[in-house]
Motif scaffolding. Structure first.
Motif, PDB file in Angstrom:
ATOM      1  N   ASN A  32       0.827  -1.209   0.000  1.00  0.00           N
ATOM      2  CA  ASN A  32       0.000   0.000   0.000  1.00  0.00           C
ATOM      3  C   ASN A  32       0.861   1.259   0.000  1.00  0.00           C
ATOM      4  O   ASN A  32       1.999   1.244   0.464  1.00  0.00           O
ATOM      5  CB  ASN A  32      -0.918   0.015   1.223  1.00  0.00           C
ATOM      6  CG  ASN A  32      -1.860  -1.169   1.250  1.00  0.00           C
ATOM      7  OD1 ASN A  32      -2.581  -1.421   0.284  1.00  0.00           O
ATOM      8  ND2 ASN A  32      -1.851  -1.921   2.345  1.00  0.00           N
ATOM      9  N   MET A  33       0.277   2.309  -0.521  1.00  0.00           N
ATOM     10  CA  MET A  33       0.968   3.590  -0.573  1.00  0.00           C
ATOM     11  C   MET A  33       0.846   4.299   0.777  1.00  0.00           C
ATOM     12  O   MET A  33      -0.205   4.267   1.405  1.00  0.00           O
ATOM     13  CB  MET A  33       0.360   4.452  -1.687  1.00  0.00           C
ATOM     14  CG  MET A  33       1.180   5.668  -2.045  1.00  0.00           C
ATOM     15  SD  MET A  33       0.381   6.677  -3.339  1.00  0.00           S
ATOM     16  CE  MET A  33       0.045   5.457  -4.612  1.00  0.00           C
ATOM     17  N   HIS A  34       1.935   4.956   1.209  1.00  0.00           N
ATOM     18  CA  HIS A  34       1.936   5.697   2.461  1.00  0.00           C
ATOM     19  C   HIS A  34       2.412   7.127   2.210  1.00  0.00           C
ATOM     20  O   HIS A  34       3.434   7.332   1.559  1.00  0.00           O
ATOM     21  CB  HIS A  34       2.853   5.024   3.487  1.00  0.00           C
ATOM     22  CG  HIS A  34       2.476   3.612   3.812  1.00  0.00           C
ATOM     23  ND1 HIS A  34       1.453   3.284   4.672  1.00  0.00           N
ATOM     24  CD2 HIS A  34       2.976   2.432   3.380  1.00  0.00           C
ATOM     25  CE1 HIS A  34       1.343   1.981   4.768  1.00  0.00           C
ATOM     26  NE2 HIS A  34       2.254   1.433   3.985  1.00  0.00           N
ATOM     27  N   ILE A  35       1.694   8.079   2.762  1.00  0.00           N
ATOM     28  CA  ILE A  35       2.049   9.492   2.632  1.00  0.00           C
ATOM     29  C   ILE A  35       2.430  10.012   4.008  1.00  0.00           C
ATOM     30  O   ILE A  35       1.682   9.846   4.974  1.00  0.00           O
ATOM     31  CB  ILE A  35       0.895  10.317   2.045  1.00  0.00           C
ATOM     32  CG1 ILE A  35       0.513   9.796   0.660  1.00  0.00           C
ATOM     33  CG2 ILE A  35       1.284  11.798   1.968  1.00  0.00           C
ATOM     34  CD1 ILE A  35      -0.691  10.492   0.047  1.00  0.00           C
ATOM     35  N   SER A  36       3.599  10.618   4.116  1.00  0.00           N
ATOM     36  CA  SER A  36       4.082  11.140   5.391  1.00  0.00           C
ATOM     37  C   SER A  36       4.477  12.600   5.227  1.00  0.00           C
ATOM     38  O   SER A  36       4.890  13.035   4.149  1.00  0.00           O
ATOM     39  CB  SER A  36       5.288  10.337   5.886  1.00  0.00           C
ATOM     40  OG  SER A  36       4.969   8.958   5.991  1.00  0.00           O
ATOM     41  N   VAL A  37       4.370  13.352   6.319  1.00  0.00           N
ATOM     42  CA  VAL A  37       4.785  14.758   6.354  1.00  0.00           C
ATOM     43  C   VAL A  37       5.758  14.902   7.508  1.00  0.00           C
ATOM     44  O   VAL A  37       5.424  14.608   8.657  1.00  0.00           O
ATOM     45  CB  VAL A  37       3.582  15.698   6.533  1.00  0.00           C
ATOM     46  CG1 VAL A  37       4.047  17.154   6.508  1.00  0.00           C
ATOM     47  CG2 VAL A  37       2.543  15.462   5.444  1.00  0.00           C
TER      48      VAL A  37
END
Length: 245
Positions: free
Chosen positions: A24-29
């Motif tokens: 799965n794709m993960h988006i982090s800031v």
């Protein structure tokens, strides 16, 4: 395991992309500037990544705002015993000395800010801020001389200017590089990374694959330098645009 990396610009945001052996794709800031990173399964298309970022755009912007408001040093009162940083090194402030003229110097692990009698905190802060700017201005010319020769480009000038969310920027139309005075608090290798990054924009304006390839070619460890820079907290100072220096 990471297999490749890239850089995209989505809705005006720079996005680091790392392709990994995941489902799965993960988006982090990431703090402190709100760097956006996408970990994507192998063979994920660029369009799919862009769509995922756009769909999470509201959350990303909220998170960036939270980080930029939260990740500051506690307010500096400009009193003896406070911690301040110079070129990545930690110093203890000492304001116990006074004389007729303003001066700032480091000795051992002490940062001396010497001001006329009855100078208030704002005056001491102003003296230190001017000193940081002088330090940065003195360090940049040698870096420009080195890297302009290597890259085969030339900036017409550089200015030191406070910016709310950027360490530096390149105005390609005037071939001017702006540098945040906060860089004088960071390790010298971080300043070098920013100078190279901004000079590179005279070769490639965007942050796409060509830009990343150029950075990889000329400064192979640029990612570690960037991460080192972004791991350090920003100062508490008022982050208005300020004046050019």
């Amino acid at each position: 395991m990471s297999t490749a990396s890239g850089y995209l610009t989505v809705a005006g945001l720079g996005v680091d992309v790392v392709y990994k052996d995941i489902k799965n794709m993960h988006i982090s800031v990431y703090p402190p500037m709100g760097r956006v990173r996408v970990a994507a399964p192998q063979r994920t298309t660029e369009d799919a990544i862009r769509l995922a970022v756009v769909q999470r755009l509201s959350w990303i912007k909220r998170r960036r705002e939270q980080l930029q408001n939260a990740d500051r040093q506690t307010e500096r009162k400009m009193v003896s015993g406070e911690t301040h940083y110079v070129w990545g090194e930690r110093y203890l402030l000492d304001v116990s000395q006074s004389r007729g003229a303003y001066s700032v110097r480091t000795k051992g692990h002490t940062l001396w800010v010497i001001t006329p009698p009855d100078t208030d905190a704002a005056g001491r802060f102003g003296a230190l801020d001017r000193w940081y700017r002088r330090e940065l201005k003195a360090a940049v010319p040698a870096l420009l001389e080195k890297w302009q020769s290597i890259l085969g480009v030339e900036a017409d000038r550089f200015v030191v200017r406070r910016m709310k969310t950027k360490w530096g920027t390149c105005v390609t139309t005037s071939r001017t590089i702006w540098l945040n005075p906060e860089l004088a608090k960071k390790a010298p290798r971080c300043l070098e990374y920013i100078v190279v990054h901004e000079l590179m924009h005279l070769l490639e304006r965007g942050h796409g694959e060509k830009f990343v390839a150029l950075m990889d070619r000329f400064l192979p460890d640029w990612r570690s330098r960037r991460d080192e820079l972004n791991e350090a907290p920003l100062g508490h100072e008022d982050w208005g645009e300020g004046e050019r220096a």
